[in-house]
Design a protein around this motif. Structure first.
Motif, PDB file in Angstrom:
ATOM      1  N   HIS A   1       0.788  -0.974  -0.178  1.00 48.43           N
ATOM      2  CA  HIS A   1      -0.186   0.061  -0.136  1.00 48.43           C
ATOM      3  C   HIS A   1       0.802   1.395   0.061  1.00 48.43           C
ATOM      4  O   HIS A   1       0.136   2.354  -0.023  1.00 48.43           O
ATOM      5  N   GLY A   2       2.105   0.963   0.108  1.00 43.18           N
ATOM      6  CA  GLY A   2       3.019   2.442   0.026  1.00 43.18           C
ATOM      7  C   GLY A   2       2.964   3.062   1.296  1.00 43.18           C
ATOM      8  O   GLY A   2       2.556   2.443   2.415  1.00 43.18           O
ATOM      9  N   LEU A   3       3.011   4.255   1.496  1.00 39.14           N
ATOM     10  CA  LEU A   3       3.192   5.187   2.413  1.00 39.14           C
ATOM     11  C   LEU A   3       1.655   5.279   3.141  1.00 39.14           C
ATOM     12  O   LEU A   3       0.830   5.580   2.177  1.00 39.14           O
ATOM     13  N   LEU A   4       1.431   5.334   4.346  1.00 45.95           N
ATOM     14  CA  LEU A   4       0.206   5.140   4.771  1.00 45.95           C
ATOM     15  C   LEU A   4      -0.027   5.600   6.287  1.00 45.95           C
ATOM     16  O   LEU A   4       0.956   5.415   7.219  1.00 45.95           O
ATOM     17  N   ARG A   5      -0.802   6.652   6.490  1.00 49.44           N
ATOM     18  CA  ARG A   5      -0.791   7.255   7.507  1.00 49.44           C
ATOM     19  C   ARG A   5      -1.968   6.972   8.488  1.00 49.44           C
ATOM     20  O   ARG A   5      -3.109   6.726   7.993  1.00 49.44           O
ATOM     21  N   VAL A   6      -1.811   6.496   9.723  1.00 47.29           N
ATOM     22  CA  VAL A   6      -2.810   5.624  10.609  1.00 47.29           C
ATOM     23  C   VAL A   6      -2.707   6.253  12.039  1.00 47.29           C
ATOM     24  O   VAL A   6      -1.876   6.799  12.459  1.00 47.29           O
ATOM     25  N   ILE A   7      -3.827   6.251  12.473  1.00 47.34           N
ATOM     26  CA  ILE A   7      -3.938   6.339  13.777  1.00 47.34           C
ATOM     27  C   ILE A   7      -4.274   5.196  14.627  1.00 47.34           C
ATOM     28  O   ILE A   7      -5.174   4.480  14.173  1.00 47.34           O
TER      29      ILE A   7
ATOM     30  N   ASP B   1       2.687  -6.881  11.315  1.00 43.84           N
ATOM     31  CA  ASP B   1       1.572  -7.357  10.528  1.00 43.84           C
ATOM     32  C   ASP B   1       0.353  -6.216  10.948  1.00 43.84           C
ATOM     33  O   ASP B   1      -0.086  -6.418  11.974  1.00 43.84           O
ATOM     34  N   ALA B   2      -0.115  -5.344  10.063  1.00 45.42           N
ATOM     35  CA  ALA B   2      -1.153  -4.390  10.207  1.00 45.42           C
ATOM     36  C   ALA B   2      -2.504  -4.994   9.627  1.00 45.42           C
ATOM     37  O   ALA B   2      -2.524  -5.275   8.454  1.00 45.42           O
ATOM     38  N   VAL B   3      -3.293  -4.338  10.441  1.00 47.48           N
ATOM     39  CA  VAL B   3      -4.748  -4.461   9.839  1.00 47.48           C
ATOM     40  C   VAL B   3      -5.459  -2.991   9.877  1.00 47.48           C
ATOM     41  O   VAL B   3      -5.320  -2.506  11.056  1.00 47.48           O
ATOM     42  N   PHE B   4      -5.800  -2.558   8.852  1.00 48.99           N
ATOM     43  CA  PHE B   4      -6.255  -1.066   8.954  1.00 48.99           C
ATOM     44  C   PHE B   4      -7.368  -0.696   7.886  1.00 48.99           C
ATOM     45  O   PHE B   4      -7.715  -1.718   6.960  1.00 48.99           O
ATOM     46  N   THR B   5      -8.158   0.216   8.273  1.00 46.09           N
ATOM     47  CA  THR B   5      -9.035   0.798   7.084  1.00 46.09           C
ATOM     48  C   THR B   5      -8.228   1.281   6.003  1.00 46.09           C
ATOM     49  O   THR B   5      -7.109   1.874   6.143  1.00 46.09           O
ATOM     50  N   PHE B   6      -8.758   1.166   4.772  1.00 48.20           N
ATOM     51  CA  PHE B   6      -7.993   1.879   3.608  1.00 48.20           C
ATOM     52  C   PHE B   6      -8.926   2.582   2.783  1.00 48.20           C
ATOM     53  O   PHE B   6      -9.509   1.965   2.145  1.00 48.20           O
ATOM     54  N   ASP B   7      -8.918   4.018   2.848  1.00 51.98           N
ATOM     55  CA  ASP B   7      -9.639   4.842   1.973  1.00 51.98           C
ATOM     56  C   ASP B   7      -8.704   5.697   1.508  1.00 51.98           C
ATOM     57  O   ASP B   7      -7.946   6.627   2.112  1.00 51.98           O
ATOM     58  N   PRO B   8      -8.215   5.837   0.384  1.00 58.90           N
ATOM     59  CA  PRO B   8      -7.121   6.620  -0.183  1.00 58.90           C
ATOM     60  C   PRO B   8      -7.342   7.822  -0.119  1.00 58.90           C
ATOM     61  O   PRO B   8      -6.520   8.668  -0.232  1.00 58.90           O
ATOM     62  N   GLY B   9      -8.573   8.477  -0.049  1.00 60.11           N
ATOM     63  CA  GLY B   9      -9.176   9.555  -0.070  1.00 60.11           C
ATOM     64  C   GLY B   9      -8.897  10.367   1.250  1.00 60.11           C
ATOM     65  O   GLY B   9      -9.163  11.642   1.662  1.00 60.11           O
ATOM     66  N   LYS B  10      -8.590   9.438   2.382  1.00 59.91           N
ATOM     67  CA  LYS B  10      -8.660   9.788   3.687  1.00 59.91           C
ATOM     68  C   LYS B  10      -7.195  10.257   4.162  1.00 59.91           C
ATOM     69  O   LYS B  10      -6.237   9.317   3.805  1.00 59.91           O
ATOM     70  N   GLU B  11      -7.099  11.277   4.895  1.00 61.90           N
ATOM     71  CA  GLU B  11      -5.750  11.699   5.341  1.00 61.90           C
ATOM     72  C   GLU B  11      -5.273  10.756   6.291  1.00 61.90           C
ATOM     73  O   GLU B  11      -3.963  10.398   6.347  1.00 61.90           O
ATOM     74  N   LEU B  12      -6.132  10.165   7.264  1.00 64.18           N
ATOM     75  CA  LEU B  12      -5.712   9.338   8.444  1.00 64.18           C
ATOM     76  C   LEU B  12      -6.539   8.038   8.358  1.00 64.18           C
ATOM     77  O   LEU B  12      -8.038   8.187   8.425  1.00 64.18           O
ATOM     78  N   ASN B  13      -6.004   6.790   8.221  1.00 66.01           N
ATOM     79  CA  ASN B  13      -6.746   5.626   8.236  1.00 66.01           C
ATOM     80  C   ASN B  13      -6.671   5.176   9.620  1.00 66.01           C
ATOM     81  O   ASN B  13      -5.796   5.569  10.311  1.00 66.01           O
ATOM     82  N   LEU B  14      -7.461   4.286   9.821  1.00 60.24           N
ATOM     83  CA  LEU B  14      -7.483   3.609  11.390  1.00 60.24           C
ATOM     84  C   LEU B  14      -6.778   2.279  11.317  1.00 60.24           C
ATOM     85  O   LEU B  14      -6.999   1.391  10.791  1.00 60.24           O
ATOM     86  N   LEU B  15      -5.666   2.318  12.177  1.00 59.58           N
ATOM     87  CA  LEU B  15      -5.223   1.179  12.650  1.00 59.58           C
ATOM     88  C   LEU B  15      -6.007   0.234  13.558  1.00 59.58           C
ATOM     89  O   LEU B  15      -6.326   0.645  14.647  1.00 59.58           O
ATOM     90  N   THR B  16      -6.276  -1.011  13.224  1.00 63.13           N
ATOM     91  CA  THR B  16      -7.010  -1.785  14.084  1.00 63.13           C
ATOM     92  C   THR B  16      -6.287  -2.947  14.867  1.00 63.13           C
ATOM     93  O   THR B  16      -6.725  -3.368  16.012  1.00 63.13           O
TER      94      THR B  16
END
Ligand SMILES: [Zn+2]
Length: 275
Positions: free
Chosen positions: A30-36, A62-77
């Motif tokens: 997914h490349g660079l990814l900003r998450v909270i 190993d991460a699980v996250f919401t992935f919405d490319p339009g969002k500045e910040l996705n959620l790491l779960t």
């Protein structure tokens, strides 16, 4: 929102509120990814947190996250730690090199732009930075990173006349984006002298055969000292700063003696890779 899974390396972290972290992850697919990571520092009654008590710089997981490319910040779960790099954290030099590699990736690539081969090279290089092979490992990775990002300077021939470089005294011009020969150096104002042996060293490293994830590279690298790598890292830092029009934060720690270096701030600010 569907969840995505990916192997990730943490490039930047920022504690956010008492319990959460904002992270810049380098995700393999997914490349660079900003998450909270909400509740990263919160402990359950059993004493554990769902993110193993927090995610550290350069951790691989190993991460699980919401992935919405339009969002500045996705959620790491979810975060399952795979490699905490304890050896790396015991060496100041290794940490400077590793954090510098992280800074370069964050600056040179766009968010959500996958570079799986470069991810594999970073994952493979990080443990090597804690060994006596740190200098050549970092330089080989830096050159691969510049090539992958399309930022590699011209190193094989004079940027003015095309004469092959490395046979005689050469100069490097950040404005020209590469080397210029002795005959042409007068045409570029920002030139710096570059030792022909160091130029040939870079050319040789770039010619090393790559297979798959680059796993054959470490065995083939020449042993290098900082006497050799410092001028090359300086030249490449000047080139990157000129190309991007940005200052590199961590180059000064990589290029100075660890004993005299200012202490690098533990907290690395989040900054957009594109702004
Ligand atoms: Zn020339």
């Amino acid at each position: 929102m569907a969840l995505a899974r990916d192997r990730c390396i943490c490039l930047r972290k920022l504690d956010y509120s008492e319990t959460s972290q904002i992270l810049l992850l380098f995700a393999r697919e997914h490349g660079l990814l900003r998450v909270i990571a909400k509740g990263a520092h919160r402990r359950t009654k059993a004493g554990a947190s769902k993110f193993d008590g927090g995610i550290d710089l350069l951790d691989v997981g190993d991460a699980v996250f919401t992935f919405d490319p339009g969002k500045e910040l996705n959620l790491l779960t979810e975060w399952g730690l795979r490699e905490g790099h304890l050896e790396l954290r015991r060496s100041l030099r290794a940490m400077y090199l590793a954090q510098y590699a992280a800074e370069l990736i964050a600056l040179l690539f766009e968010e959500h732009d996958a570079h799986p081969a470069l991810f594999d090279r970073l994952a493979q290089s990080l443990p090597e930075l804690a060994t006596p092979r740190a200098e050549e490992t970092f330089l080989a990775f830096e050159l691969d990173l510049l090539r992958e990002g399309g930022y590699l300077p011209g190193l094989s021939s004079c940027g003015e006349c095309g004469r092959p470089a490395g046979e005689q005294e050469s100069f490097f011009s950040p404005a020209r984006g590469g080397v210029v020969c002795r005959n042409c150096e007068g045409a570029v104002p920002d030139r710096m002298s570059v030792d022909a042996r160091l130029l040939r060293l870079m050319q040789g490293m770039l010619r090393l055969p790559r297979d798959g994830n680059g796993s054959s590279i470490p065995q083939r690298l020449p042993r290098l000292t900082r006497h050799q790598t410092d001028p090359i890292n300086r030249l490449l830092a000047d080139h990157i700063e000129h190309t991007l029009g940005r200052r590199l934060r961590l180059s000064k720690y990589v290029l100075s003696d660890a004993d005299n270096a200012p202490v690098a701030p533990a907290r690395v600010e989040l900054r957009s890779a594109t702004s």
